[in-house]
Design an enzyme around this catalytic site. Structure first.
Site, short mmCIF file in Angstrom:
data_model
loop_
_atom_site.label_atom_id
_atom_site.label_comp_id
_atom_site.label_asym_id
_atom_site.label_seq_id
_atom_site.Cartn_x
_atom_site.Cartn_y
_atom_site.Cartn_z
N ALA A 146 7.01 -2.39 -4.64
CA ALA A 146 6.25 -1.20 -4.25
C ALA A 146 4.91 -1.60 -3.65
CB ALA A 146 6.06 -0.28 -5.45
N GLY A 147 4.88 -2.73 -2.98
CA GLY A 147 3.64 -3.17 -2.32
C GLY A 147 3.39 -2.36 -1.07
N CYS A 191 3.55 -12.78 6.63
CA CYS A 191 4.94 -13.22 6.55
C CYS A 191 5.43 -13.76 7.89
CB CYS A 191 5.83 -12.12 6.02
SG CYS A 191 5.63 -10.55 6.81
N ALA A 224 -0.01 -2.03 12.74
CA ALA A 224 -1.41 -1.91 12.35
C ALA A 224 -1.82 -2.87 11.24
CB ALA A 224 -1.68 -0.48 11.92
N GLN A 225 -0.86 -3.44 10.57
CA GLN A 225 -1.20 -4.21 9.38
C GLN A 225 -1.99 -5.48 9.67
OE1 GLN A 225 2.83 -4.18 7.94
NE2 GLN A 225 2.05 -3.82 5.90
N GLN A 284 -4.93 -7.88 7.70
CA GLN A 284 -4.60 -9.21 7.20
C GLN A 284 -5.60 -10.25 7.70
OE1 GLN A 284 -0.60 -8.92 8.65
NE2 GLN A 284 0.28 -8.69 6.61
N MET A 286 4.16 -3.00 2.03
CA MET A 286 5.33 -2.89 2.89
C MET A 286 6.33 -1.88 2.31
SD MET A 286 6.05 -4.16 5.73
CE MET A 286 6.22 -5.71 6.55
N GLY A 287 6.50 -1.93 1.00
CA GLY A 287 7.41 -1.01 0.35
C GLY A 287 6.95 0.43 0.52
#
Lengths: 270, 443
Positions: B185-186, B48, B110-111, B115, B188-189
């Site tokens: 609810a992915g 994003c 950390a994401q 990615q 990030m959610g």
């Protein structure tokens, strides 16, 4: 002697105000703690100065100088208590300078001299005046809190997360604090109106004389009454309440200043 | 072959540009297939906060033109002004920094590593990533992991989600007992949900287009599931809303939220949008008592990095410099493996010579096409035969084992750094024959 003490207190307040402003810029705990100590000791000295001056007057501040001095004292006393309770030294950066600004004219004005007019030695008067001053101080602090709210909201809405953003308390906290202070101020204001009317009727036989101070006080009372109603029954909060608080306080300020008789050299509570 | 990185990120492009560039995996696969043939090994990192093409370009000029045209077709001509470009080793440094989360909106989150891994995997799947890209990414991942374990950067760093929750405390103070609504609810959610729970927000409502996922997350965090079409009812109760859906249009607009405010009795409403493209219309924060933020706003909150985090970032930069230096060193050793070069050269010579000989035997009555077919066949046999040993030698890290294997290859194929080329072709092969280097055949 009381003048010297007052001057010392004023210097302490001014130093504290600078420390609190410094705290706003750089959040060193030292600034907050030193500010708190200075305000605390300043209040003690100020209390002695005020007490010795008022002792001979039936515990009642007479004249604009003493009125201002008492307001400054109450303003800082309220802040001091709130700071002890909620740890909000940031508020000192707002209340501190305001209190100093109120106290300096009191120091510059001459307080000696003229005796109190005989008609003023009534039992109700000291109560009326003291409560009126407490009310003014409460609304003054509420206005400071409202200002903090508006500044904080501007940061949050404008998404400019500056220094104020990281220092100021949360919006909800400021809003709740405003609610408490306005509520207490409103009670004091109501008592002031009632006792004022009784005092007036006992001297002139009239409850209501359409004097500017009476009208201004009534207008302020109506504003705060509307505000509290809107808050409790229509769920008003936040910016609207903050703006109304400030407006109400401005009207109240007119009432306070018009309580002093400009024709007299000293100015005395009428 | 030279490295080229072209892209845009939160540092150069505003959200509305990034929004247009947010690419689905299908789209990326499509683009990769289109460009990798002409450009070279390519991968696309799309999150994003960034869209970046990493290419091991055969020709930098050509690749640049190609990628520019792809990017402008995706995001419009205006998007070109937000592009940045790194080439050569600076592209390499950029890749390492991105993987290590030093270029992230929230430094240290950390994401991003996952990615970038996904990006590589996708590129491999569609055949756009070759061995060099894979090797480079592996080195970048290793350095990112080293940074994670050797510095405190991950600890200091908050995810976007936790920064968002922190922002909410500026409205509410404590979040204890505040009702929260998660829309989406992915990943990030889920992160947001965990932060909400640790901030003791309750109840937490979870809503998602697919109910199973919402139920799963709700049971993990002790939340309650709400149907996606009950969103408005849930909004009446909630104090905080965290959006992170993949929806391409706004879920909350002024028209939807304004009527609800009255039912909420004007309690403040905090909304944060962690999705790109956005779920919350940007004009929503014009409403009184509504505090709405998107990812760019959140970035501004975390921008005032603490001195501690800056120090950790500096440590991380040092590690990156070390890792890059190591990688470049090993690459140059790898590139310089003389055994491989010699092997290749020898094989090419043989193929050519044998093809010539066959053609001479067949006589002059062959068409041009037939001649070329014979040459191609010889070359193809050589290529097939050498593919496996070449790949294995390349894959090896420059260590003892590699040297031993290289030596073995040299012996098997009769190559020797000192040996002269075969007698039937006195010409040395076109500059490919290198003198034995440090990693090469030593006997």
């Amino acid at each position: 002697m009381s003048r010297t003490l007052l001057s010392i207190a004023c210097h302490e307040y001014a130093t504290a105000a600078i420390l609190y402003l410094a705290f706003l810029v750089r959040q060193w705990r030292f600034f907050a703690v030193a500010g708190r100590i200075l305000i605390g000791t300043g209040l003690l000295i100020h209390a002695v100065a005020l007490g010795s001056a008022l002792a001979g007057q039936g515990g009642m501040p007479v004249g604009l100088a003493q009125g201002l001095s008492a307001v400054a004292f109450l303003l800082l006393a309220i802040f001091f208590v709130l700071d002890l309770r909620y740890r909000i030294p940031v508020m000192g950066a707002f209340i501190g300078p305001a209190a100093v600004a109120v106290l300096i004219p009191a120091l510059l004005m001459s307080t000696s001299g003229e005796p109190m007019p005989s008609g003023f030695r009534r039992p109700l008067l000291p109560v009326h005046i003291t409560i009126a001053l407490i009310g003014i101080a409460a609304f003054a602090v509420a206005t400071g809190v409202a200002l903090m709210y508006l500044l904080m909201e501007r940061q949050m809405k404008g998404k400019h997360f500056g220094v104020l953003f990281s220092r100021l308390p949360s919006l909800t906290f400021l809003d709740q604090l405003n609610k408490q202070l306005v509520l207490w101020g409103f009670v004091a204001l109501s008592v002031t109106l009632v006792t004022g009317a009784f005092f007036s009727s006992s001297t002139d036989g009239l409850f209501w004389k359409w004097e500017p101070k009476e009208i201004a006080t009534l207008v302020a009372w109506i504003i705060f009454a509307v505000l509290l109603n809107a808050r409790f029954f229509a769920g008003w909060q936040g910016r609207r309440v903050a703006v109304l608080t400030m407006a109400g306080f401005c009207v109240l300020l007119v009432s306070f200043l018009s309580s002093y008789d400009p024709s007299r050299h000293l100015g005395v509570f009428r | 072959m030279d490295w080229l990185c072209i892209g845009l990120s939160h540092k150069t492009a505003p959200l509305d540009v990034r929004e247009k560039m947010a690419l689905s995996p299908e789209k990326i696969a499509d683009v990769l297939q289109r460009v990798s043939n002409s450009v070279g090994e390519t991968m696309v990192v799309s999150t994003c906060n960034r869209v970046e093409f990493y290419a091991l370009a055969r020709s930098t000029e050509k690749a640049r033109g190609e990628l520019h045209s792809v990017l402008s077709s995706l995001g419009g001509d205006n998007s070109l002004q937000h592009l940045y470009e790194h080439d050569g080793d600076s592209a390499l440094v950029h890749l390492f920094r991105v993987a290590a989360s030093l270029d992230s909106m929230v430094v240290g989150e950390a994401q991003i590593l996952g990615q970038v891994k996904d990006a590589l995997e996708l590129a491999q799947r569609v055949g756009a990533a070759g061995p060099e890209l894979v090797r480079t990414c592996a080195a970048a991942f290793a350095s990112a992991k080293r940074i994670r374990s050797e510095t405190e950067i991950g600890r200091a760093a908050v995810s976007m989600a936790s920064a968002a929750i922190e922002l909410a405390t500026k409205v509410f103070g404590s979040l204890e007992g505040r009702a929260a609504l998660l829309v989406g609810a992915g990943e990030m959610g889920e992160l947001a949900a965990r932060h909400l729970r640790s901030a003791r927000a309750s109840p937490i409502f979870v809503t998602n287009r697919t109910r199973e996922r919402a139920e799963q997350l709700a049971s993990e965090i002790g939340g309650q599931v709400r149907e996606f079409n009950e969103l408005h009812a849930a909004l009446t109760v909630a104090d905080l809303v965290v959006c992170s859906t993949a929806s391409s249009s706004y879920i909350f607009t002024k028209e939807i939220v304004f009527p609800i405010l009255r039912a909420r009795k004007h309690r403040p409403l905090f909304m944060v949008d962690l999705a790109v493209p956005r779920d919350i219309a940007p004009d929503l924060s014009e409403l009184d008592g509504v505090y709405a933020y998107d990812v760019d706003d959140i970035q501004r909150v975390v921008a005032d990095n603490s001195a501690a985090r800056a120090a950790e970032a500096a440590k991380a930069e040092t590690i990156i410099a070390e890792e890059i230096a190591r990688f470049v060193r090993s690459r140059s050793i790898r590139d310089g493996i003389p055994v491989l070069a010699q092997l290749r050269a020898r094989a090419d010579q043989i193929a050519k010579a044998e093809a010539e000989r066959t053609l001479a035997n067949l006589g002059a009555d062959l068409s041009e096409k037939q001649r070329r077919t014979v040459q191609a066949m010889a070359q193809a046999i050589i290529n097939k035969l050498l593919h496996e040993p070449t790949a294995r030698l390349r894959e090896l890290r420059p260590d003892e084992d590699a040297n031993r294997l290289a030596d073995a290859a040299a012996q098997l194929f009769g190559l020797d750094s000192g040996a002269s080329p075969p007698a039937d072709n006195p010409r040395p092969p076109r500059g490919e024959l290198k003198t034995a280097g440090s990693g090469g055949s030593k006997r």
